[in-house]
Motif scaffolding. Structure first.
Motif, mmCIF file in Angstrom:
data_model
loop_
_atom_site.group_PDB
_atom_site.id
_atom_site.type_symbol
_atom_site.label_atom_id
_atom_site.label_comp_id
_atom_site.label_asym_id
_atom_site.label_seq_id
_atom_site.Cartn_x
_atom_site.Cartn_y
_atom_site.Cartn_z
ATOM 1 N N PHE A 140 92.992 31.907 33.664
ATOM 2 C CA PHE A 140 92.701 33.239 33.163
ATOM 3 C C PHE A 140 93.262 34.298 34.110
ATOM 4 C CE2 PHE A 140 88.742 32.317 30.323
ATOM 5 C CZ PHE A 140 89.448 31.300 29.688
ATOM 6 N N GLU A 141 93.016 35.564 33.784
ATOM 7 C CA GLU A 141 93.565 36.676 34.561
ATOM 8 C C GLU A 141 93.141 36.636 36.023
ATOM 9 O OE1 GLU A 141 93.075 40.619 33.085
ATOM 10 O OE2 GLU A 141 93.348 40.016 31.002
ATOM 11 N N ASP A 142 94.073 37.074 36.870
ATOM 12 C CA ASP A 142 93.793 37.311 38.292
ATOM 13 C C ASP A 142 93.306 36.050 39.010
ATOM 14 O OD1 ASP A 142 94.418 40.140 38.236
ATOM 15 O OD2 ASP A 142 92.575 40.375 37.083
ATOM 16 N N VAL A 143 93.874 34.914 38.639
ATOM 17 C CA VAL A 143 93.631 33.673 39.374
ATOM 18 C C VAL A 143 94.751 33.495 40.385
ATOM 19 C CG1 VAL A 143 93.600 31.144 39.199
ATOM 20 C CG2 VAL A 143 92.323 32.546 37.556
ATOM 21 N N GLU A 144 94.394 33.111 41.597
ATOM 22 C CA GLU A 144 95.372 32.885 42.660
ATOM 23 C C GLU A 144 95.250 31.443 43.143
ATOM 24 O OE1 GLU A 144 96.616 34.738 47.042
ATOM 25 O OE2 GLU A 144 95.339 35.871 45.646
ATOM 26 N N VAL A 145 96.387 30.750 43.167
ATOM 27 C CA VAL A 145 96.417 29.342 43.559
ATOM 28 C C VAL A 145 97.110 29.246 44.915
ATOM 29 C CG1 VAL A 145 97.161 27.021 42.917
ATOM 30 C CG2 VAL A 145 96.535 28.675 41.130
ATOM 31 N N GLY A 146 96.383 28.778 45.919
ATOM 32 C CA GLY A 146 96.895 28.749 47.283
ATOM 33 C C GLY A 146 97.955 27.679 47.518
ATOM 34 N N ARG A 147 98.598 27.770 48.660
ATOM 35 C CA ARG A 147 99.640 26.813 49.038
ATOM 36 C C ARG A 147 99.107 25.381 49.026
ATOM 37 N NH1 ARG A 147 104.025 28.345 53.465
ATOM 38 N NH2 ARG A 147 104.856 30.271 52.536
ATOM 39 N N HIS A 148 99.961 24.481 48.536
ATOM 40 C CA HIS A 148 99.674 23.038 48.511
ATOM 41 C C HIS A 148 98.459 22.690 47.639
ATOM 42 C CE1 HIS A 148 102.669 22.156 51.593
ATOM 43 N NE2 HIS A 148 102.205 23.184 52.285
#
Length: 413
Positions: free
Chosen positions: A357-365
């Motif tokens: 959904f909106e404004d989801v951030e997926v970090g490195r690795h």
């Protein structure tokens, strides 16, 4: 003279089986397909069919839905018959019960009969606001008029083992309804088609006189039943009204290649997930790119999607994926997924078969597989979701029967 048709969308659904996606919003307000809300499909069906006078009846946790309609669905102010108007549930007093909310689908319409009177409608199209499909309502109305029906019910044939969740009809050779069973434990099959039942889609066209009479009989006379499927339709049959079924599979959609057979009740998390995944297939049965049947939604003022980095082991890339504006794939890989506005995936991350959904951030690795991640979630670097379901349950995430992991809105790791 062209008949006056009023559209009413029943959008008060609680959607408890879609929790946690419905913890803070109603079912019709749940995002779908990267940029839409579920209710957008019902509204588009009316508008594309030339029905421009629409009331949206809301009740459960309606704020998100209210903002979506008010901000994104507005006609000009000069044409009085062109409107999309929200009708929130307003408690009204029954002498023996005191104040009550909408007690069912039919009661929601009954409490707003003055709107039908004020509009001077000839016909009232009452549609559910929580299904994914395209439907030419004008064609259904033509059949309603041709057959001199009092009530026309949109009908969908489905596997008999699934039909217990819906109203099930018997029809004669002319598609006149002879019997209607609401959510029967043992659904009857269509004569000559073993294993298939004819179910109601929850979409109705009523001639105004019949609607007024039936609702007054059921609600005004103090009857106990307050739903169309469970109460009003069986009453219409017993009282001799002309109730017709409309074959959805014969519904023509301009610009569509092949029959119009796609209809999904996304009432469970697994059904919702699968309907989203349907969109990313190579040749999707549900085509959202047909310019002759535009699928509108609220305007988005976000920048274009962007892919960043092109070096060995660090490429921003996506395959079989739908993305809305503002998404940035920064050195990560996305496969078979749906990304909403302003999603960001960082370097070396992998997102597979997921709905973000909106404004989801997926970090490195980080690695996501078969997930639904609600709004405003920051996934820390190295986090794995959907790879070990026991760990996901221990975090408190919902895990569906089919192994889809749902991360609730605003979850903090």
């Amino acid at each position: 003279m062209k008949p006056r048709v009023l559209g009413m969308i029943l959008a008060g659904g609680q959607g408890s089986r879609l929790a946690p996606l419905t913890q803070k919003r109603s079912k019709p307000a749940v995002p779908f397909g990267s940029k839409y809300r579920i209710i957008d499909f019902a509204i588009n069906n009316f508008i594309n069919s030339g029905v421009f006078s629409i009331y949206v009846l809301t009740q459960y946790k309606a704020q998100s839905l209210t903002e979506h309609i008010q901000r994104g669905w507005r006609f000009g102010t000069f044409l009085s018959d062109y409107f999309i108007t929200l009708v929130p549930a307003q408690m009204y007093r029954i002498e023996e019960l005191g104040p009550v909310w909408y007690r069912g689908t039919a009661d929601a319409v009954y409490q707003n009969m003055h709107l039908i009177d004020n509009y001077e409608a000839d016909y009232v199209a009452i549609f559910s606001g929580d299904h994914i499909y395209k439907m030419n309502v004008e064609h259904m109305l033509q059949k309603h008029i041709e057959t001199r029906a009092d009530v026309t019910i949109a009908a969908y044939p489905m596997p008999q083992e699934q039909a217990h969740q819906f109203g099930v009809m018997h029809v004669d050779a002319n598609w006149r309804v002879t019997d209607f069973l609401e959510k029967p434990k043992d659904p009857p099959s269509i004569p000559g088609q073993p294993g298939t039942s004819l179910t109601s889609m929850g979409n109705y066209i009523f001639s105004r006189r019949a609607l007024e009479e039936l609702l007054e009989t059921n609600m005004g006379a103090g009857e106990s039943g307050f739903d169309f499927g469970g109460d009003v339709i069986p009453r219409a049959l017993s009282d001799g009204y002309n109730v017709m079924a409309y074959d959805f599979h014969r519904n023509p959609i301009p610009g569509q290649v092949g029959p119009n057979t796609y209809w999904r009740d996304v009432g469970t998390l697994d059904a919702y997930y699968e309907a989203n995944m349907d969109l990313v297939s190579i040749n999707p049965e549900f085509d959202i790119y047909n310019p002759e049947w535009a699928l509108r939604t609220s305007s988005e003022f976000s920048p274009p999607a962007k892919f960043v980095h092109e070096s060995d082991g660090r490429k921003g890339q996506a395959f079989n994926t739908i993305m809305a504006g503002g998404a940035i794939i920064s050195g990560g890989t996305v496969r078979d997924s749906i990304l909403a506005r302003n999603v960001r995936t960082h370097s070396y991350s992998l997102v597979e078969s997921s709905v973000l959904f909106e404004d989801v951030e997926v970090g490195r690795h980080a690695h996501l597989r078969r997930c639904i991640v609600d709004k405003n979630v920051v996934i820390p670097p190295g986090t794995k979701i959907g790879l070990n379901l026991e760990e996901d349950r221990a975090r408190g995430f919902t895990v569906t029967d089919n192994g889809v992991v749902v991360v609730p809105k605003g979850y903090t790791f």
